[in-house]
Design an enzyme around this catalytic site. Structure first.
Site, PDB file in Angstrom:
ATOM      1  CE  LYS A   1      -9.967   2.510   4.944  1.00 55.55           C
ATOM      2  NZ  LYS A   1      -8.609   2.523   4.349  1.00 55.55           N
TER       3      LYS A   1
ATOM      4  CD  GLU B   1      -2.938  -0.648   2.521  1.00 57.08           C
ATOM      5  OE1 GLU B   1      -2.751   0.374   3.232  1.00 57.08           O
ATOM      6  OE2 GLU B   1      -3.783  -1.519   2.813  1.00 57.08           O
TER       7      GLU B   1
END
Length: 497
Positions: free
Chosen positions: A320, A263
């Site tokens: 999120k 990521e």
């Protein structure tokens, strides 16, 4: 040795050589923590349209695995932290999962990695103790199926696994994780699996903007940060963070373990105090990251080393938790329109969709050195363009078309413009820390032709071939790809067999 056998053997070696020279890959993270995303089939179509061939997902969702079937896209799938307990307790659980969730879709779906757990050192529970047993069980299940060499097993980490990351040469793992890391690193080394890490220069800048410049975080810096222990020069935070991992691994004598970035990225929107979370900065970071990776630049400590990277993420994810930035890392909105444009080939022109300041001037424009820039800034910008910026600076060497006038301003102007045109002719590509300015007047003169967007015509057409030049005036003869030499040696050898 018969000529037929020699031919077959030669062909096999050629395939082997070129099979090992694939270069670094840039992929995308396909997270689904949202309630408004398109179907997996539509998401895969979007990924294919962007020529993305490497994707990370965070589970083994059947519909997602089916959507990637017969696409040729490499897939890294995940076992979430919530499933670590059953996977670590019994081999039969891993066997059953592989049989029901993976084998029915493989190899049509090109699964190449399985991540077991994610950033467990950040978890508040004791999940780290379950990771290696779970990895071993997954590996054993793959081995029973004959897939342990085709599908690698690892786990992902945040940079928080380190106790120190600056300077990079002082990179070291946090001693409180020693009980988890020692068996993990032994597993990775034994099975030639990579160390997977999530790297976010954005957070380094956001949380320490007094010590980290925005340009350094965005791959835009024209000056170096020197590691006092090694003398290595760092032009960006990303490389420094990666090298801190390499040094931490070397410090524990795990020098053969490769590193992959699972990521990295930059948010396009944030809370009021997150002023760097903008589409402009997100586009700049990801565009420069892609170019940096696909050029196989490597890092100062590992020059030329392949480094696969996954950009986070494909979509903005509205479920999120946390600050606004947590829900705005995507390249796309859920309706599949672009938040900003990123070219995964690293070659195209980029535009910001929101009317930001990354627009190009109407018509043809060039980038030249600012008359107000200091000599130091011009020198730094010139050295960077001719080095890390991958500009061909041979036309500004002695006896070449753009050497005269022999001045720093003239040479910097040529190099700045070449970088500007090669990188989309955007405002950012002409920044050079304020040392570059755009102009609508063609700076070409005599036989010195300045590049324009969409054209490869430069003074290099008239340059004596056979040597690459550095910005400092030294001439360095370039060598062909090392695989070329291996092939020439080999074919010479077989003639005598």
């Amino acid at each position: 040795m018969s000529s037929g056998f020699r031919l077959i053997f030669a062909a096999s070696l050629v395939l082997m050589l070129f099979g090992t020279c694939n270069g670094s890959k840039v992929g995308i993270c396909y997270g689904r923590n949202a309630d408004d995303l398109p179907t997996p089939d539509k998401a895969v179509d979007l990924i294919k349209n962007q020529n993305i061939n490497y994707v990370r997902i965070y589970d083994s969702n059947i519909q997602v695995l089916k959507a990637f079937a017969n696409t040729g896209i490499e897939l890294m799938i995940g076992i979430p932290n919530s499933d670590l307990l059953p996977f670590s307790q019994f081999q039969s659980n891993a066997d059953t999962w592989l049989k029901n969730s993976i084998l029915p879709y493989y190899p049509a779906t090109k699964i190449t990695y399985i991540t077991v757990g994610a950033e467990v050192t950040e978890a508040r529970d004791n999940s780290s103790s379950m990771v290696v047993p779970a990895m071993i069980n997954v590996y054993n299940a793959l081995k029973k199926a004959g897939l342990h060499r085709r599908i690698k097993v690892s786990t992902t980490h945040s940079l928080g696994v380190l106790s120190r990351s600056y300077p990079p040469s002082a990179g070291s793992f946090n001693s409180k994780h020693a009980g988890f890391l020692k068996p993990l690193l032994d597993f990775l080394a034994e099975n030639q699996s990579p160390f997977l890490v999530n790297v976010y220069p954005y957070y380094a800048y956001r949380d320490s903007s007094n010590n980290v410049s925005l340009d350094y975080a965005l791959f835009e810096s024209s000056s170096e940060v020197i590691d006092p222990n090694t003398g290595l020069l760092y032009m960006n935070m990303f490389d420094a963070q990666i090298d801190s991992i390499y040094f931490a691994l070397a410090g524990l004598n795990y020098k053969t373990i490769k590193v992959k970035v699972t990521e990295t990225g930059w948010p396009s929107k944030g809370s009021p105090k997150e002023t760097a979370a903008t589409p402009e900065n997100a586009q700049t970071y990801n565009t420069n990251l892609i170019r940096h990776v696909i050029n196989n630049t490597g890092t100062p400590a590992k020059p030329g080393e392949e480094l696969d990277v996954c950009i986070f993420s494909l979509f903005n994810e509205n479920r999120k938790p946390g600050l606004d930035s947590e829900r705005n890392w995507g390249l796309y909105y859920p309706d599949q329109t672009s938040v900003y444009t990123v070219d995964f080939t690293g070659k195209g022109t980029v535009d910001v969709n929101n009317g930001g300041n990354l627009t190009t001037v109407n018509g043809t424009s060039w980038c030249i050195a600012s008359s107000n820039a200091s000599e130091e800034d011009l020198r730094n910008g010139l050295d960077w363009a001719c080095g890390s910026g991958n500009v061909d600076c041979s036309p500004i060497q002695p006896s070449q078309p753009c050497f005269q006038p022999d001045s720093l301003v003239s040479h910097a102007s040529y190099a700045f413009n070449s970088y500007y045109q090669q990188n989309g002719a955007t405002d950012i590509a002409c920044s050079f820390g304020g040392a570059g300015v755009k102009t609508n007047k063609n700076p070409s003169y005599d036989n010195c032709l300045y590049m324009t967007a969409g054209s490869n015509k430069t003074a290099a057409n008239n340059v004596t071939t056979g040597a690459n030049a550095t910005s400092s005036g030294r001439r360095e003869f370039s060598l062909p790809n090392p695989y070329y030499f291996l092939l020439m040696i080999f074919f010479t050898w077989i003639q005598f067999l």
